[in-house]
Structure formats: structure tokens, C-alpha cells
Design a protein around this motif. Structure first.
Motif, mmCIF file in Angstrom:
data_model
loop_
_atom_site.group_PDB
_atom_site.id
_atom_site.type_symbol
_atom_site.label_atom_id
_atom_site.label_comp_id
_atom_site.label_asym_id
_atom_site.label_seq_id
_atom_site.Cartn_x
_atom_site.Cartn_y
_atom_site.Cartn_z
ATOM 1 N N CYS A 209 0.892 -1.156 0.111
ATOM 2 C CA CYS A 209 -0.159 -0.005 0.041
ATOM 3 C C CYS A 209 0.835 1.160 -0.062
ATOM 4 C CB CYS A 209 -0.902 0.009 1.271
ATOM 5 S SG CYS A 209 -0.286 -0.149 2.814
ATOM 6 N N VAL A 210 0.263 2.293 -0.351
ATOM 7 C CA VAL A 210 0.992 3.589 -0.270
ATOM 8 C C VAL A 210 -0.077 4.926 -0.098
ATOM 9 C CG1 VAL A 210 0.758 4.138 -2.804
ATOM 10 C CG2 VAL A 210 2.632 5.126 -1.738
ATOM 11 N N VAL A 211 0.541 5.707 0.701
ATOM 12 C CA VAL A 211 -0.322 7.094 1.135
ATOM 13 C C VAL A 211 0.958 8.138 0.987
ATOM 14 C CG1 VAL A 211 0.184 6.530 3.640
ATOM 15 C CG2 VAL A 211 -1.926 7.905 2.522
ATOM 16 N N CYS A 212 0.437 9.404 0.460
ATOM 17 C CA CYS A 212 1.139 10.432 0.534
ATOM 18 C C CYS A 212 0.975 11.608 1.471
ATOM 19 C CB CYS A 212 1.188 11.178 -0.773
ATOM 20 S SG CYS A 212 1.583 10.283 -2.422
ATOM 21 N N HIS A 213 2.076 12.184 2.161
ATOM 22 C CA HIS A 213 1.743 13.213 2.960
ATOM 23 C C HIS A 213 0.887 14.559 2.651
ATOM 24 C CE1 HIS A 213 3.111 16.158 6.253
ATOM 25 N NE2 HIS A 213 3.354 15.056 7.079
ATOM 26 N N PRO A 214 -0.007 15.017 3.507
ATOM 27 C CA PRO A 214 -0.920 16.208 2.922
ATOM 28 C C PRO A 214 -0.182 17.180 2.569
ATOM 29 C CG PRO A 214 -1.098 15.633 5.137
ATOM 30 C CD PRO A 214 -0.402 14.654 4.783
ATOM 31 N N THR A 215 1.098 17.686 3.173
ATOM 32 C CA THR A 215 1.475 19.125 3.384
ATOM 33 C C THR A 215 3.003 18.882 2.832
ATOM 34 O OG1 THR A 215 2.158 18.951 5.496
ATOM 35 C CG2 THR A 215 0.044 20.033 4.791
ATOM 36 N N GLU A 216 3.521 17.797 2.855
ATOM 37 C CA GLU A 216 4.940 17.773 2.612
ATOM 38 C C GLU A 216 5.360 16.730 1.597
ATOM 39 O OE1 GLU A 216 7.305 16.599 6.254
ATOM 40 O OE2 GLU A 216 6.396 18.262 7.257
ATOM 41 N N ASP A 217 6.586 16.762 0.951
ATOM 42 C CA ASP A 217 6.820 15.645 0.017
ATOM 43 C C ASP A 217 7.539 14.575 0.680
ATOM 44 O OD1 ASP A 217 6.270 17.268 -2.167
ATOM 45 O OD2 ASP A 217 8.178 18.224 -2.418
ATOM 46 N N CYS A 218 6.478 13.578 1.036
ATOM 47 C CA CYS A 218 6.872 12.380 1.676
ATOM 48 C C CYS A 218 5.993 11.262 1.409
ATOM 49 C CB CYS A 218 6.730 12.590 3.323
ATOM 50 S SG CYS A 218 7.040 11.150 4.393
#
Length: 379
Positions: A209-218
Motif C-alpha cells: 500500500c502507499v499513501v502521500c503526506h498531505p503537506t510535505e513531500d513524503c
């Protein structure tokens, strides 16, 4: 001679599988919107009751997303090849966009005014899938063809959990097997990374699975060996970095960032929700004994609630401080119905075997389990 009776087709109106797509909260966190078989369900978070059952798709619903430009509207996608736009408070379908191929996942972004993203099978190739952009035209009428597709990524995983969009829709990350690919829209640049090339010891490193940080490049990724990796500096193909969080002893089934991005939620087969505070391995809290594996995790827009979808067709509503709030139990389906189907004359509920050692009383009118009775030790 008696003429043969017309064939009657009975459709499933209740007891659908709740784990076919990630649920979403309404903007005010008063309702939970879920896929349930061919339908979209709306639950009241105050009472746990089913408020509406919205039908119209001819096959399994594979995605639900709030309309980013009108939070009283909802998009749904289905294996029937259509995307529907709903006024979910009234339960009214506004438009149906016919794409014409199976839709396996749905993503709606605030920055894309007239399009959504879906995962579809690649034409002419077996078990190969693409992430494409679908243009939703503003033509008059309720039934509209949406054949203007633009391929974004090839060779993606069919699971909705394996693709996620970065902050403000600047990039999309997708994982499959041991590979992570990140596509940057403005630069039209694709970076690929593989955990096979890393100096890691043993274990199954496949992405799950994958998820992206809402405010940072992470980017956070879950893996089959129970590890979570936090990727940074992935704008560069060689100078990228990652750190590792590890508690799960088996496959990580889903991840979700908090609204501010200061913490990360993870779930797996252990039936435990893990809260990683400050994205640190040293600061974690647990909500154990949730009953069964966690298939999906979602967070409300105001950050006050989260929910987990479980492999036993159940939803758990949880407060932000990891306090359990309520449970919504769907129909528990066994490999075979050993009890047969019986209707209780008092409650009018359908009675059949549920979890091992239990009988479940399921109300078809409200599409919810009334109660479960253990028969162990009663004889």
C-alpha cells in the motif's frame, strides 16, 4: 398448456461487501459513505444507522470520492464501466458518465476541475492495468459518454491502495511488487525505485500500500514483511532517502496520514490499529483487539474521527485519541451456510451462522446486524 413464467432476476439489496473500496467521511464528519456491493451506503456516525442505500450501478462499486468542488456531492465508480455523480444527502443521481471499461479504483483531486482518475485494464493485455485521467464533460443531460482518456501511468497495481496522489496533486505515487514509481505532472518526469536494489536483510519486501503526506513531500509505503518506509527526496533518482518504522509482524494492509500529517495510522492482520506519532518509531500508540484484520483506514476531514474496515465485513469508528466509539457490522459471510436460511418471526431478521460459534440475526430492511448469539456451551 401453461405458458412458462417470465424469468425474474433478483438483485442483491443488502449484505454487500464493505471492503471493496476505501470509505470517505462527509465534510462535517457526520456521515460515512461506503461502497457495499452494487450500492453506495450512507451511515450516520451519531447512531450507526444506515440512512440511505443508493442504487444505480449494475456491478460492484469500486470507489467513492467526495466532489472536491461541492462537498454535498459524491462520485462513485463501478466495474460496470460508469462513474456516477450523486447528491448524497437526497440520494439522487445527478449524472452518469459512461467510460466503457471496468473501473477498478477512483481518485478525485481538488486541482482537476473537469476530470477524475481511474484504474482500468490495459486493452489487449491480460492482468495489466493503467492509471488514466477521464475528462468529465459538462454537456447537458444525465447520461454522458466519457471516452476522453489520457494515460498517466502504465503497469500499476489494480488495488486502490497501491496508488496515491501527493500534496496539491503535484505528483502521483504507485507501487507494485518491489517497485515504486513517482510521476511529476508539471515536469512530466517519472522516477522509479526498487527495494530489490537496497541492502536489506531477508524478508518479503513487496509493496502492499502507499499513501502521500498531505503537506510535505513524503511518501509512506507498507510492505509484506510488516515494515513501513517513509520516502523523501524522491525528486531525485539517486539521492532519495527513506526511514523505516516496524511493529507489524505480518503484511501491512493499509496506511493513512492524519489531516496535519503529524502522525500516521497503520493496520494489518493483527487486528491492531497503530498510531505513529511524529512519524517516529519511538512514539507509537495502539488500539488492540479490533476483532479482525484491517483492510482500510480513513480519517475525517476535521481530524476528529477515523474508521477502519475489517475483513469480517465490519466498520469500527474511532476517536482521534484512539478511543473506540462504535461498530457497524455487515453480513458475515461464511464459506457455506451450514444453518440454512431462517427468518425469525419476532424480529423478521434473517438468521444464519456468522463468526465461528455464533448465530447472526441480520435485518434486511436496515441492512445491518441486529445481534449475534453465541451457542457455545448452551447445550
Amino acid at each position: 398448456m401453461v405458458a412458462p413464467a417470465a424469468l425474474r432476476v433478483v438483485r442483491c439489496g443488502g449484505g454487500g461487501r464493505l471492503c471493496s473500496a476505501r470509505p470517505v467521511f462527509s465534510a462535517d464528519a457526520k456521515y460515512l459513505l461506503c461502497a457495499s456491493g452494487d450500492f453506495v451506503k450512507i451511515y450516520s456516525l451519531g447512531t450507526g444507522e444506515t440512512l440511505r442505500l443508493m442504487g444505480g450501478h449494475a456491478d460492484v462499486v469500486t470507489g467513492v470520492q467526495l466532489n472536491p468542488r461541492n462537498h454535498m456531492q459524491l462520485y462513485s465508480s463501478s466495474l460496470d464501466g460508469s462513474i456516477k455523480l450523486w447528491d448524497f444527502m437526497d440520494g439522487i443521481p445527478i449524472k452518469t458518465f459512461t467510460v466503457g471499461c471496468k473501473l477498478l479504483a477512483l481518485y478525485a483531486l481538488a486541482g482537476c476541475e473537469d476530470s477524475v482518475f481511474v484504474i482500468i485494464p490495459k486493452s489487449g493485455e491480460r492482468d495489466t492495468f493503467q492509471l488514466v485521467s477521464v475528462k468529465l464533460t459538462k454537456a447537458a443531460g444525465q447520461d454522458i459518454e466519457a471516452k476522453d482518456l489520457s494515460v498517466v501511468l502504465d503497469g500499476v497495481d489494480a488495488s486502490p491502495k497501491c496508488t496515491a496522489f501527493g500534496r496539491e496533486g503535484e505528483y502521483v505515487a504507485s507501487v507494485k511488487d518491489v517497485n515504486l514509481q513517482v510521476y511529476f505532472f508539471k515536469r512530466k518526469q517519472l522516477n522509479r525505485f526498487s527495494v530489490n536494489t537496497m541492502k536489506t536483510k531477508g524478508g518479503n519486501h513487496d509493496f502492499t500500500c502507499v499513501v502521500c503526506h498531505p503537506t510535505e513531500d513524503c511518501i509512506a509505503t507498507g510492505h509484506a514483511d510488516g515494515k513501513i518506509r517513509l520516502w523523501r527526496n524522491f525528486h531525485h533518482k539517486k539521492e532519495y532517502t527513506f526511514s523505516t518504522l516496524h511493529w507489524h509482524h505480518d503484511i501491512v494492509l493499509d496506511l493513512a496520514f492524519s489531516v496535519e500529517g503529524t502522525s500516521l495510522l497503520s493496520g494489518g492482520v493483527e487486528s491492531v490499529l497503530v498510531l505513529w506519532q511524529n512519524l517516529s518509531d519511538r512514539q507509537k500508540d495502539f488500539l488492540p483487539r479490533l476483532g479482525s484484520g484491517i483492510e482500510y483506514t480513513s480519517v475525517s476531514p476535521d481530524g476528529t474521527l477515523c474508521c477502519t474496515l475489517h475483513t469480517d465485513n465490519r466498520i469500527s469508528i474511532i476517536n482521534s485519541n484512539l478511543r473506540f466509539s462504535r461498530s457497524i457490522q455487515g453480513l458475515i459471510k461464511s464459506a457455506d451456510v451450514k444453518t440454512g436460511l431462517v427468518v425469525d418471526p419476532r424480529t423478521k431478521a434473517l438468521v444464519l451462522n456468522g463468526e465461528p460459534g455464533h448465530l447472526q440475526f441480520y435485518c434486511l430492511q436496515s441492512d445491518q446486524q441486529l445481534f449475534s448469539v453465541s451457542w457455545m456451551g448452551l447445550s
